[in-house]
Design a protein around this motif. Structure first.
Motif, mmCIF file in Angstrom:
data_model
loop_
_atom_site.group_PDB
_atom_site.id
_atom_site.type_symbol
_atom_site.label_atom_id
_atom_site.label_comp_id
_atom_site.label_asym_id
_atom_site.label_seq_id
_atom_site.Cartn_x
_atom_site.Cartn_y
_atom_site.Cartn_z
ATOM 1 N N GLU A 2 0.849 -1.190 0.000
ATOM 2 C CA GLU A 2 0.000 0.000 0.000
ATOM 3 C C GLU A 2 0.884 1.240 0.000
ATOM 4 N N ARG A 17 -2.126 7.707 -11.060
ATOM 5 C CA ARG A 17 -2.144 6.692 -10.005
ATOM 6 C C ARG A 17 -2.005 5.296 -10.609
ATOM 7 N N GLU A 18 -2.679 5.056 -11.727
ATOM 8 C CA GLU A 18 -2.559 3.763 -12.398
ATOM 9 C C GLU A 18 -1.134 3.552 -12.900
ATOM 10 N N ASP A 21 1.043 2.649 -9.917
ATOM 11 C CA ASP A 21 0.807 1.266 -9.493
ATOM 12 C C ASP A 21 1.511 0.281 -10.420
ATOM 13 N N ARG A 22 1.473 0.562 -11.722
ATOM 14 C CA ARG A 22 2.140 -0.335 -12.676
ATOM 15 C C ARG A 22 3.647 -0.324 -12.467
ATOM 16 N N SER A 25 5.020 -2.137 -9.439
ATOM 17 C CA SER A 25 5.028 -3.600 -9.512
ATOM 18 C C SER A 25 6.442 -4.134 -9.717
ATOM 19 N N ASP A 28 7.702 -5.704 -6.586
ATOM 20 C CA ASP A 28 6.945 -6.821 -6.011
ATOM 21 C C ASP A 28 7.829 -7.851 -5.294
#
Length: 202
Positions: A2, A17-18, A21-22, A25, A28
């Motif tokens: 988050e 924002r998208e 987020d990409r 990743s 991760d």
């Protein structure tokens, strides 16, 4: 993970924002270790020239702090560069730690050479500190202004302090030695080993 986003002068749209987020990743593989993630965006608009956006990404793992900052004329470029920089820091840190443990037989402290005063001359930290600090204002009455930085320290062992120093990319790191219950400093020696500054009553 988050991610908390703080913006100063930068409009964070749904599309941005998208995008964030990409790009996040990419991190991760270490997401399970992160307990807090923050992205700060600051846009400055000079009188001449294009606006400049600074993206500062900070990850807290509970034991370490990872931070990267980049600047560009486009928010997306600054964000992308900061994420890539953080990935490079993690890879470099992991490589150094593995090499250090192989050489030291899983005990990085065996690389701590005897401390000599001349070994510490010339060692300096990046002025853009990667710990939370506050600057005290210079005293105008002083002939030579003194810049003071105050920051919180938490107890840790020497090995953890070395790891944190490497993650931050500094030449030395001040910490609260949990084993000795004193403030100590670990630093990089010119020969590639590490040194430890420990106070002693006189």
């Amino acid at each position: 993970m988050e991610l908390q986003i703080r913006s100063n002068g930068t409009k964070v749209t749904d599309g941005m924002r998208e995008f964030i987020d990409r790009r996040m990743s990419k991190l991760d593989p270490i997401a399970h270790k992160v307990v807090d993630a923050q992205l700060e965006l600051r846009t400055e608009r000079p009188r001449t020239g294009a606006p400049q956006t600074t993206a500062q990404l900070t990850l807290h793992t509970g034991r370490h702090i990872l931070r990267a900052e980049e600047r560009a004329d486009d928010p997306s470029k600054a964000i992308d560069a900061a994420i890539d920089k953080l990935i490079v820091q993690v890879r470099k840190f992991n490589g150094k730690r593995q090499g250090r443990r192989r050489r030291a037989g899983e005990h990085p402290m065996s690389e701590m050479a005897d401390l000599r005063e001349h070994d510490f001359i010339g060692v300096s930290a990046d002025d853009n500190s990667n710990v939370a600090v506050t600057d005290d204002e210079d005293d105008e009455d002083q002939e030579t202004p003194l810049r003071t930085k105050r920051f919180g320290v938490k107890p840790m062992i020497v090995d953890e302090a070395i790891d944190q120093m490497e993650l931050l990319g500094h030449d030395f790191f001040l910490f609260h030695n949990a084993d000795e219950d004193h403030i100590n400093v670990v630093y990089k020696r010119r020969d590639g080993a590490y040194g430890l500054l420990a106070p002693d009553k006189v």
